[in-house]
Scaffold this active site. Sequence first.
Site: not given
Ligand code: GDP
Ligand code: IMO
Ligand code: MG
Length: 428
Positions: A13, A16, A40-41, A223
């Site tokens: 999170d 990416k 979850g992106h 991840q």
């Molecule tokens: P990922 O799994 O690595 O793709 O990241 P996620 O999408 O799960 O979580 C990142 C969250 O941060 C998302 O809600 C993005 O919209 C938000 N985000 C990304 N870059 C920034 C930033 O520079 N500032 C803020 N405030 N939010 C950001």
């Molecule tokens: P993105 O791509 C954050 C965590 C779960 C748990 C562990 C194992 O959005 O960064 P799993 O269901 O993969 O067997 O769970 O990994 N986990 C993540 N945490 N971001 C993710 O993906 C994750 N995918 C799995 O919360 O601790």
């Molecule tokens: Mg994510």
Amino acid sequence: MPAVLITGAQWGDEGKGRATDLLGSRVDYVVKFNGGNNAGHTVVVGEEKYALHLLPSGILTPGVTPVISNGVVVDLEVLKGELEALGGRGVDVSRLKVSANAHVITAYHRTLDKVTERFLGKRQIGTTGRGIGPAYADKINRVGIRIQDIFDEGILRQKVEAALEFKNQVLVKIYNRRAISADEVVEDLLSYREMLAPMVCDTGLLLHNAMEDNKTVLFEAGQATMLDIDHGTYPFVTSSNATAGGASTGSGLPPHALTRVISVIKAYTTRVGAGPFPTELFDESGDFLRKQGFEFGTTTGRPRRCGWYDAPMARFSARINGVTDFVLTKLDVLSGLETIPVCVAYDVNGVRHEEMPVNQSDYHHAVPIYEEFPGWTEDITGARKFEDLPQNAQDYIVALEKMSGSRISAVGVGPEREQVVVLHDLLD
Ligand code: GDP
Ligand code: IMO
Ligand code: MG
């Protein structure tokens, strides 16, 4: 021509999806090579917000060919749902290619994920419950079902029956659950044949040819480094390789194909699920980061655990992945803090550790040694150049760069596409 990797430096999170979106149409192929719909992106484009779980975020850029390669575990119901939802919002999903060698997540993997977690009780991993671990376990155990099996009904039935013979014993006798019918699983998988037919191919060959044609291939990890099955905080990890090496085994492109390794890292740290987290905050600072950063899981909605930036972890990620560039995200979330602590080393039973401790049990007891940096109060979401940032924010970035093992090439100052300060071109 370049093959570029985007991966996460922390526990996921980091942003990416957003970093992928940043490269936009300069990329020809975007490859998801590990994990499944546990990811979850979130990508924000103008008024539109997209949450992608299985498909690579590059699917949102017109003209890019999205690829799900052999290292991924695919839940076909989720694939269908995501394609329909994006199609309904006007996104062209017709170019998607899926590896014939990718494994599928079936009903029994989802069930086993949930019941084993429940069985673990206090020792649970806190998985996303999507069947990821059980699907990879079957792959390694050589009893998995691959996408190509769906095109040979006889083989498919044989494999599903063989897998369920053992699993149904476990489900009924150990977990006191209903047995799963092989016929139902087979029928379900066969129902996706038509959808899959135009997508399925040898994605290794496809990507090889793309490289020969001087196309730019971007690998987007699900991840992150600290959730990697080999290099992460085992057993509190996911079941795949989210690090740079995984891009090669997970796609069939050789390791030397990668010319650039971009690691996305938050200006602080978060984690969902269980496991050690040295800089975790249990006080109002943690609440501040959670609230300001809206730190709630994209996949499960769980509140994310929050803590300060961890420099030894950044250095570890730089080393394991061969990071050439960091993208520092969410700097805007820190606005308003008087001082910002950064973990520069760990204290383990009175001994200072500059690197991640060798033993996981030491890591569980690692106490962060902090250095404090002065904060800023200005709203920085409008900054587009380094000079636009307050002096203390500039100093914070420079200090992190010095201690993190690679240069910082872009800084996120908000979730939207244009809310970024670019310091070095990520592709040139
Ligand atoms: P990922 O799994 O690595 O793709 O990241 P996620 O999408 O799960 O979580 C990142 C969250 O941060 C998302 O809600 C993005 O919209 C938000 N985000 C990304 N870059 C920034 C930033 O520079 N500032 C803020 N405030 N939010 C950001
Ligand atoms: P993105 O791509 C954050 C965590 C779960 C748990 C562990 C194992 O959005 O960064 P799993 O269901 O993969 O067997 O769970 O990994 N986990 C993540 N945490 N971001 C993710 O993906 C994750 N995918 C799995 O919360 O601790
Ligand atoms: Mg994510």
